[in-house]
Design an enzyme around this catalytic site. Structure first.
Site, PDB file in Angstrom:
ATOM      1  N   HIS A 139       0.844  -1.186   0.000  1.00 28.67           N
ATOM      2  CA  HIS A 139       0.000   0.000   0.000  1.00 28.67           C
ATOM      3  C   HIS A 139       0.882   1.239   0.000  1.00 28.67           C
ATOM      4  CE1 HIS A 139      -3.490   2.478   0.725  1.00 28.67           C
ATOM      5  NE2 HIS A 139      -2.941   2.994   1.817  1.00 28.67           N
ATOM      6  N   LYS A 160      -1.150  10.727   1.469  1.00 28.11           N
ATOM      7  CA  LYS A 160      -0.233  10.256   0.424  1.00 28.11           C
ATOM      8  C   LYS A 160      -0.684  10.705  -0.965  1.00 28.11           C
ATOM      9  CE  LYS A 160      -0.740   5.917   1.423  1.00 28.11           C
ATOM     10  NZ  LYS A 160      -1.710   6.098   2.526  1.00 28.11           N
ATOM     11  N   ARG A 244      17.150  14.770  13.108  1.00 28.79           N
ATOM     12  CA  ARG A 244      17.225  16.172  12.710  1.00 28.79           C
ATOM     13  C   ARG A 244      18.508  16.492  11.945  1.00 28.79           C
ATOM     14  NH1 ARG A 244      15.297  19.920  17.633  1.00 28.79           N
ATOM     15  NH2 ARG A 244      15.362  21.421  15.909  1.00 28.79           N
TER      16      ARG A 244
END
Length: 307
Positions: A139, A160, A244
């Site tokens: 998916h 999405k 990050r």
């Protein structure tokens, strides 16, 4: 491993079928490689790859022409009796009457290609490797962004398809929405495509089904694309630590192949299309040898050393 019909091979390679009496819809290829039966024509059948497409090139035909009529028929009979899936003559060479007669007798399709032998072999192998590759369905949404295949994954309703639509409007190309068929064509390459039934369609909640090819033109869609990077969309979680810096790549696995993966937290106001574009360009930059995170780390270390 799935199979490929000889009929599909004939259509894809534009082959001329010299034995139309044989039903090519009932003969299945299960091996992606080809074989030139040079040694077999001399009578050596040890380790013969009989399940492969057999190609008669210029050298093989030259050897056949040097044989007597009786010996030639004997060679044909022994080769075709091995139940090979098919026989293809390259360079526009035509099989003789004895070959066609025995092909019909043993039920072996015989075809002719105008391509030279090397080009024909390379094209057949390339196509069969894709068609016969191990395949799974997942998916997600697959988009070609600046030439990089970006697979967008996440829970249903997370955005999405909306991200893919925005990317299409920005000039990128849709490969498939909702269901992605992934094929492992080599130890390092995964190819994604759409199921025939959903090709070029996007489902948008609240709107319904959208035909991307019709709305945005043929330049907005693509049939297949190598999968280079995975973007996993997930709801923002204050308790979770997100990367990050990006000093170390994270990976996800499909069919044994590792693919670079980024987890992107979703919050209102974040422009997913720009984030995906940036991820694709940054990935390309890393492939070219430049890592922005590593460069920043080096600068910090250099600054600390000066102190």
């Amino acid at each position: 491993m799935q199979g490929v019909l000889i009929t599909e091979l004939i259509e894809k390679m534009k082959l001329k079928n010299m034995t139309p009496e044989i039903d090519t819809d009932k003969i299945v290829l299960a091996h992606p490689d080809v074989n030139r039966p040079a040694l077999q024509l001399t009578g050596f059948f040890d380790h013969f790859d009989r399940e492969r497409v057999q190609i008669i090139g210029y050298v093989e035909q030259a050897y056949i022409n040097s044989l007597s009529e009786e010996r030639r028929r004997e060679v044909y009979d022994k080769l075709l009796a091995c139940k090979i899936p098919c026989l293809v003559y390259s360079r526009g060479q035509l099989p003789d009457e004895d070959m066609l007669e025995l092909c019909n007798y043993y039920g072996v399709p015989c075809m002719v290609s105008e391509q030279n032998t090397s080009e024909l072999m390379a094209e057949v192998i390339r196509w069969l490797k894709v068609k016969l590759a191990p395949c799974i369905s997942i998916h997600g949404v697959l988009v070609d962004v600046f030439g990089e295949g970006v697979l967008i994954m996440g829970e249903s309703g997370i955005g999405k398809s909306e991200a893919a639509l925005e990317l299409i409007k920005r000039g990128h190309r849709l490969v498939t929405d909702d269901v992605v068929e992934i094929r492992k064509v080599s130890e390092i390459t995964l190819i994604g495509s759409a199921p025939d039934i959903t090709r070029h369609f996007i489902e948008l909640r609240g709107i319904g089904i959208v035909d991307v090819k019709t709305l945005f033109g043929v330049e907005s869609v693509k049939d297949t694309q190598q999968i280079d990077i995975v973007i996993k969309l997930e709801d923002w979680n204050r308790e979770k630590e997100y990367d990050r810096l990006g000093l170390e790549d994270q990976y996800t696995e499909f069919l044994g192949n590792q693919v670079v993966c980024h987890s992107i937290p979703i919050r209102p106001g974040r422009n997913l299309a720009i984030i995906v574009e940036t991820a694709a360009v940054n990935y390309r930059q890393k492939k070219m040898g430049y890592n922005a995170a590593q460069e920043l780390y080096n600068r910090v270390q250099a600054n600390l050393n000066r102190r």
